[in-house]
Motif scaffolding. Structure first.
Motif, PDB file in Angstrom:
ATOM      1  N   GLY A  90       2.092  16.944  -2.100  1.00  0.00           N
ATOM      2  CA  GLY A  90       2.926  15.622  -2.463  1.00  0.00           C
ATOM      3  C   GLY A  90       3.820  14.391  -2.765  1.00  0.00           C
ATOM      4  N   PHE A  91       5.007  15.899  -1.985  1.00  0.00           N
ATOM      5  CA  PHE A  91       6.377  15.212  -2.646  1.00  0.00           C
ATOM      6  C   PHE A  91       6.324  14.706  -0.885  1.00  0.00           C
ATOM      7  CE2 PHE A  91       7.358  17.895  -6.720  1.00  0.00           C
ATOM      8  CZ  PHE A  91       7.790  16.450  -7.013  1.00  0.00           C
ATOM      9  N   SER A  92       5.668  14.877  -0.013  1.00  0.00           N
ATOM     10  CA  SER A  92       6.456  15.373   1.495  1.00  0.00           C
ATOM     11  C   SER A  92       5.100  13.803   1.718  1.00  0.00           C
ATOM     12  CB  SER A  92       5.121  16.271   2.475  1.00  0.00           C
ATOM     13  OG  SER A  92       6.118  17.582   2.046  1.00  0.00           O
ATOM     14  N   ALA A  93       4.379  13.697   0.965  1.00  0.00           N
ATOM     15  CA  ALA A  93       3.308  12.317   1.285  1.00  0.00           C
ATOM     16  C   ALA A  93       4.102  11.562   0.950  1.00  0.00           C
ATOM     17  CB  ALA A  93       2.433  12.009   0.981  1.00  0.00           C
ATOM     18  N   THR A  94       4.738  11.021  -0.242  1.00  0.00           N
ATOM     19  CA  THR A  94       5.760  10.419  -0.396  1.00  0.00           C
ATOM     20  C   THR A  94       6.474  10.328   0.110  1.00  0.00           C
ATOM     21  OG1 THR A  94       4.329  10.993  -3.390  1.00  0.00           O
ATOM     22  CG2 THR A  94       6.391  10.006  -3.313  1.00  0.00           C
ATOM     23  N   THR A  95       7.186  10.678   0.568  1.00  0.00           N
ATOM     24  CA  THR A  95       8.679  10.972   1.677  1.00  0.00           C
ATOM     25  C   THR A  95       8.722   9.869   2.731  1.00  0.00           C
ATOM     26  OG1 THR A  95       9.175  12.486   0.515  1.00  0.00           O
ATOM     27  CG2 THR A  95      10.091  11.861   2.172  1.00  0.00           C
ATOM     28  N   VAL A  96       6.907  10.528   2.554  1.00  0.00           N
ATOM     29  CA  VAL A  96       6.818   9.586   3.835  1.00  0.00           C
ATOM     30  C   VAL A  96       6.089   8.146   3.780  1.00  0.00           C
ATOM     31  CG1 VAL A  96       5.195   9.598   6.172  1.00  0.00           C
ATOM     32  CG2 VAL A  96       6.188  11.736   5.696  1.00  0.00           C
ATOM     33  N   PHE A  97       5.602   7.787   2.743  1.00  0.00           N
ATOM     34  CA  PHE A  97       5.510   6.713   2.436  1.00  0.00           C
ATOM     35  C   PHE A  97       6.429   5.902   2.373  1.00  0.00           C
ATOM     36  CE2 PHE A  97       1.174   7.913   0.362  1.00  0.00           C
ATOM     37  CZ  PHE A  97       0.522   8.341   1.345  1.00  0.00           C
ATOM     38  N   MET A 156       0.868  -0.670   0.084  1.00  0.00           N
ATOM     39  CA  MET A 156      -0.372   0.006   0.111  1.00  0.00           C
ATOM     40  C   MET A 156       0.748   1.052   0.455  1.00  0.00           C
ATOM     41  SD  MET A 156      -3.107  -0.746   2.133  1.00  0.00           S
ATOM     42  CE  MET A 156      -4.189   0.905   2.171  1.00  0.00           C
ATOM     43  N   LEU A 157       2.149   1.503   0.614  1.00  0.00           N
ATOM     44  CA  LEU A 157       2.811   2.300   1.230  1.00  0.00           C
ATOM     45  C   LEU A 157       3.777   2.649  -0.482  1.00  0.00           C
ATOM     46  CD1 LEU A 157       4.560   1.956   4.135  1.00  0.00           C
ATOM     47  CD2 LEU A 157       2.686   3.236   3.606  1.00  0.00           C
ATOM     48  N   CYS A 158       4.277   1.256  -1.289  1.00  0.00           N
ATOM     49  CA  CYS A 158       4.286   1.655  -2.288  1.00  0.00           C
ATOM     50  C   CYS A 158       4.076   1.705  -3.039  1.00  0.00           C
ATOM     51  CB  CYS A 158       4.919  -0.243  -2.565  1.00  0.00           C
ATOM     52  SG  CYS A 158       5.850  -0.109  -4.233  1.00  0.00           S
ATOM     53  N   ILE A 187       7.664   2.297   4.030  1.00  0.00           N
ATOM     54  CA  ILE A 187       8.860   1.654   3.847  1.00  0.00           C
ATOM     55  C   ILE A 187       9.756   0.516   4.031  1.00  0.00           C
ATOM     56  CG2 ILE A 187       9.274   0.534   1.606  1.00  0.00           C
ATOM     57  CD1 ILE A 187       7.028   1.907   0.291  1.00  0.00           C
ATOM     58  N   THR A 188      10.919   1.222   4.679  1.00  0.00           N
ATOM     59  CA  THR A 188      12.218   1.509   5.361  1.00  0.00           C
ATOM     60  C   THR A 188      11.627   0.514   6.394  1.00  0.00           C
ATOM     61  OG1 THR A 188      13.325   3.121   3.911  1.00  0.00           O
ATOM     62  CG2 THR A 188      14.008   2.114   6.189  1.00  0.00           C
ATOM     63  N   ILE A 189      10.394   1.452   7.557  1.00  0.00           N
ATOM     64  CA  ILE A 189      10.604   0.889   8.581  1.00  0.00           C
ATOM     65  C   ILE A 189       9.886  -0.257   9.069  1.00  0.00           C
ATOM     66  CG2 ILE A 189       9.779   1.452  11.063  1.00  0.00           C
ATOM     67  CD1 ILE A 189       9.770   4.165  10.403  1.00  0.00           C
ATOM     68  N   GLY A 190       8.978  -0.067   7.929  1.00  0.00           N
ATOM     69  CA  GLY A 190       8.226  -1.797   7.760  1.00  0.00           C
ATOM     70  C   GLY A 190       8.991  -3.552   7.440  1.00  0.00           C
ATOM     71  N   THR A 191      10.014  -2.907   5.967  1.00  0.00           N
ATOM     72  CA  THR A 191      10.519  -3.988   5.966  1.00  0.00           C
ATOM     73  C   THR A 191      11.340  -4.492   7.489  1.00  0.00           C
ATOM     74  OG1 THR A 191      10.871  -2.972   3.557  1.00  0.00           O
ATOM     75  CG2 THR A 191      12.110  -5.037   4.088  1.00  0.00           C
ATOM     76  N   ILE A 192      12.709  -3.554   7.718  1.00  0.00           N
ATOM     77  CA  ILE A 192      12.816  -4.359   9.091  1.00  0.00           C
ATOM     78  C   ILE A 192      12.288  -4.703   9.848  1.00  0.00           C
ATOM     79  CG2 ILE A 192      13.969  -3.003  11.194  1.00  0.00           C
ATOM     80  CD1 ILE A 192      14.994  -0.596   9.011  1.00  0.00           C
ATOM     81  N   LEU A 193      10.793  -4.687  10.493  1.00  0.00           N
ATOM     82  CA  LEU A 193       9.559  -5.449  10.697  1.00  0.00           C
ATOM     83  C   LEU A 193      10.224  -6.842  10.729  1.00  0.00           C
ATOM     84  CD1 LEU A 193       8.234  -4.992  13.391  1.00  0.00           C
ATOM     85  CD2 LEU A 193       6.465  -4.223  12.862  1.00  0.00           C
ATOM     86  N   GLU A 232      17.101  -6.304   1.729  1.00  0.00           N
ATOM     87  CA  GLU A 232      18.068  -5.254   1.922  1.00  0.00           C
ATOM     88  C   GLU A 232      17.845  -4.940   0.684  1.00  0.00           C
ATOM     89  OE1 GLU A 232      19.483  -8.622   4.388  1.00  0.00           O
ATOM     90  OE2 GLU A 232      18.646  -8.523   2.666  1.00  0.00           O
ATOM     91  N   ALA A 233      17.424  -4.822  -0.721  1.00  0.00           N
ATOM     92  CA  ALA A 233      17.414  -4.196  -1.348  1.00  0.00           C
ATOM     93  C   ALA A 233      16.503  -3.227  -1.465  1.00  0.00           C
ATOM     94  CB  ALA A 233      16.907  -5.564  -3.179  1.00  0.00           C
ATOM     95  N   ILE A 234      15.253  -3.883  -0.912  1.00  0.00           N
ATOM     96  CA  ILE A 234      14.213  -3.136  -0.302  1.00  0.00           C
ATOM     97  C   ILE A 234      14.490  -1.840   0.035  1.00  0.00           C
ATOM     98  CG2 ILE A 234      11.433  -3.073   0.710  1.00  0.00           C
ATOM     99  CD1 ILE A 234      11.207  -5.891  -0.221  1.00  0.00           C
ATOM    100  N   LEU A 235      14.944  -2.296   1.665  1.00  0.00           N
ATOM    101  CA  LEU A 235      15.674  -0.787   2.607  1.00  0.00           C
ATOM    102  C   LEU A 235      16.546  -0.318   2.257  1.00  0.00           C
ATOM    103  CD1 LEU A 235      16.690  -3.282   5.332  1.00  0.00           C
ATOM    104  CD2 LEU A 235      14.451  -1.901   5.201  1.00  0.00           C
ATOM    105  N   LEU A 236      17.874  -0.637   0.813  1.00  0.00           N
ATOM    106  CA  LEU A 236      18.629   0.206   0.292  1.00  0.00           C
ATOM    107  C   LEU A 236      17.522   0.944  -0.787  1.00  0.00           C
ATOM    108  CD1 LEU A 236      20.802   1.377  -0.606  1.00  0.00           C
ATOM    109  CD2 LEU A 236      21.394   0.107  -2.004  1.00  0.00           C
ATOM    110  N   ALA A 237      16.332   0.766  -1.682  1.00  0.00           N
ATOM    111  CA  ALA A 237      15.299   2.161  -2.470  1.00  0.00           C
ATOM    112  C   ALA A 237      15.020   2.559  -1.575  1.00  0.00           C
ATOM    113  CB  ALA A 237      15.292   0.678  -3.665  1.00  0.00           C
ATOM    114  N   SER A 238      14.452   2.069  -0.764  1.00  0.00           N
ATOM    115  CA  SER A 238      13.478   3.032   0.195  1.00  0.00           C
ATOM    116  C   SER A 238      14.117   4.727   0.412  1.00  0.00           C
ATOM    117  CB  SER A 238      12.508   1.779   1.290  1.00  0.00           C
ATOM    118  OG  SER A 238      12.987   2.055   1.563  1.00  0.00           O
ATOM    119  N   SER A 239      14.670   3.912   1.994  1.00  0.00           N
ATOM    120  CA  SER A 239      15.693   5.046   2.225  1.00  0.00           C
ATOM    121  C   SER A 239      16.775   5.578   1.073  1.00  0.00           C
ATOM    122  CB  SER A 239      16.744   4.933   2.520  1.00  0.00           C
ATOM    123  OG  SER A 239      17.974   3.749   2.163  1.00  0.00           O
TER     124      SER A 239
END
Length: 496
Positions: free
Chosen positions: A442-449, A295-297, A453-459, A351-358
């Protein structure tokens, strides 16, 4: 005939598929007992599968994405002024597509698990192409919204269907690289759409009394229907039922999936009921973690429908603006392949997801923070690439974790894709005209998304390590498949 000659030979008629098959029973049994990952036989099989599947689904998805996303090019190519579209009306036109798209994904994936994917996926393309062409015949935004709703119904089955289809042929760490090739169709079609839209709206505007934006819908829609009439002939169905593999190859195809913990679609294990598959899916906590990430993606990815508008805000409008959308999709193409192939090669998908999202978080912050247009443009290109790298990584992570039964895998992929795409329902309202020219909300919301994703992937990675998924009995699955192939006459009876 050499192996390469066989792979390059044109497709045979149905009654010719196995005229030269000579399979020894001891070969199949030995194959099942001595399977070694990465063997020459397996590599040859994978190459054979690649040549049939990847080109077909890539072409179909390119057409799917052209028909879905060309609304943005049509808007800046004359549709907006012709219909006198307001920002809210355009958002509604985008919204109704996602409503039908979300609702019909799970039912469609329940169907494809029981049908021939070659006919089902190609048939969808034929029909949605006709519907997409009908957008060129609309005369107000209400009619356009109605056609887009119907388009959503038809395209709902394609993306999750292909994800399930690929997961029924490829092992866990073959999947992301294949899916990435397929998913580059979004980038190629996005770039090609900008180029094609520029050419059509510039040179066909007024031809035969038809506006350029109408020609855009008509040409791309009819092209989809035409191609769909041919792809079914080349696409294989399931590993256990396809006609272009020998019995020995079918056993190997089933075995390599079993070794990787994936149930064989159409295999000897049979089917579970639709409601049982749904129940198994919705009661698995892993499904809902994937829904959250996807959903975030997809919420971040709604930026794609406003690319021409954002480019216009930077300073390029009209035909020039259409052509300046191309570098964004070129970056998306490179990022998709780089991240997905690396994830498969290193077997490091989280790890690839973490890198791309961060990285996306950093790039979007720079886009928002600066007021220099060229700096905004460069980092928008990079951020856009990060956004596009995430969907194939996250969606192919689903069958890696939820591998069996096959029907549960099909429902899980569809549910993740469906509920994930529901983010597009509110995402299309993140970029109203009133926020021009910087579109900070719009840009701010996308940044938060991207940050979530970074936090959710770690969890997710932590929870999967603590609560691993149940593994499939690979030996039993392979023996069951050998018996099925014997029963069908594809392997000789067991010797006494």
């Amino acid at each position: 005939m050499s192996t390469q000659d066989h792979l390059d030979a044109p497709p045979k008629k149905v009654d010719e598929w196995h005229e030269n098959d000579e399979i020894l029973d001891q070969d199949a049994v030995a194959l099942a007992a001595t399977y070694t990952p990465g063997s020459d036989a397996e590599k040859a099989l994978v190459r054979k599968i690649d040549k049939r599947i990847i080109p077909c689904i890539w072409i179909l998805y390119t057409l799917s994405y052209l028909d879905r996303a060309n609304i943005g090019n049509a808007k800046t190519g004359g549709l907006e002024s012709h219909f006198k579209l307001t920002s809210s009306q355009y958002s509604i036109v985008l919204l109704v597509f996602f409503i039908s798209y979300v609702v019909f994904e799970v039912p469609s994936n329940l169907l494809i698990a029981r049908l021939r994917p070659s006919l089902y996926l190609s048939g969808l393309c034929i029909v949605w192409g006709g519907v997409a062409a009908c957008m060129g015949a609309t005369h107000n935004y209400q009619q356009l919204a109605g056609v887009r709703f119907t388009l959503g119904v038809l395209e709902a089955g394609f993306a999750p269907g292909v994800a399930f289809y690929l997961s029924s042929w490829y092992k866990r760490y073959e999947l992301a690289s294949r899916f990435s090739i397929y998913y580059t169709a979004t980038a190629v079609s996005g770039a090609f759409s900008g180029l094609l839209a520029g050419v059509i709206t510039q040179h066909l505007d007024g031809a035969r009394g038809i506006e350029g934006w109408r020609w855009l819908f008509i040409i791309e829609g009819v092209g989809s229907s035409f191609v769909g009439c041919f792809t079914w002939y080349f696409m294989p169905d399931w590993p256990s039922t396809t006609k272009f593999l020998s019995g020995e190859e079918r056993v190997l195809a089933a075995q390599r999936l079993a070794f990787d913990g994936l149930a064989n679609t159409g295999g000897a294990q049979g089917h579970i009921g639709h409601w049982q598959a749904i129940k198994m899916c919705v009661t698995d906590w892993r499904t809902w973690m994937f829904v959250f990430l996807y959903m975030l993606c997809t919420g971040a990815q709604t930026i794609q429908y406003f690319v021409p508008t954002l480019i216009g805000a930077i300073g390029w409008t009209g035909y020039t603006g259409q052509y300046h959308t191309i570098p964004l999709y070129a970056a998306a193409f490179v990022f998709i392949l780089t991240f997905c192939f690396t994830a498969d090669r290193l077997q490091r998908k989280p790890e690839a997801i973490l890198l791309a999202s961060s990285m996306g978080v950093v790039f979007f912050i720079i886009v928002v923070a600066t007021t220099k247009h060229m700096v905004q443009y460069v980092f928008l290109i990079l951020a856009f690439g990060c956004v596009y790298a995430l969907p194939p990584l996250i969606l192919t992570w689903v069958p890696n974790i939820i591998g069996h039964p096959a029907e549960k895998r099909a429902v899980s992929i569809a549910l993740v894709n469906a509920l994930g795409n529901s983010a597009s329902i509110y995402g299309v309202f993140l970029w109203p005209k009133t926020d021009a020219p910087r579109y900070i909300p719009g840009f701010s919301a996308t940044t938060v998304f991207m940050g979530l994703i970074t936090i959710g992937t770690i969890l997710m990675k932590f929870l999967l390590a603590k609560y691993p998924a149940e593994q499939l009995d690979s030996e039993k699955m392979v023996l069951d498949e050998i018996e099925k192939q014997r029963a069908q006459g594809r392997l000789p009876p067991a010797q006494a």
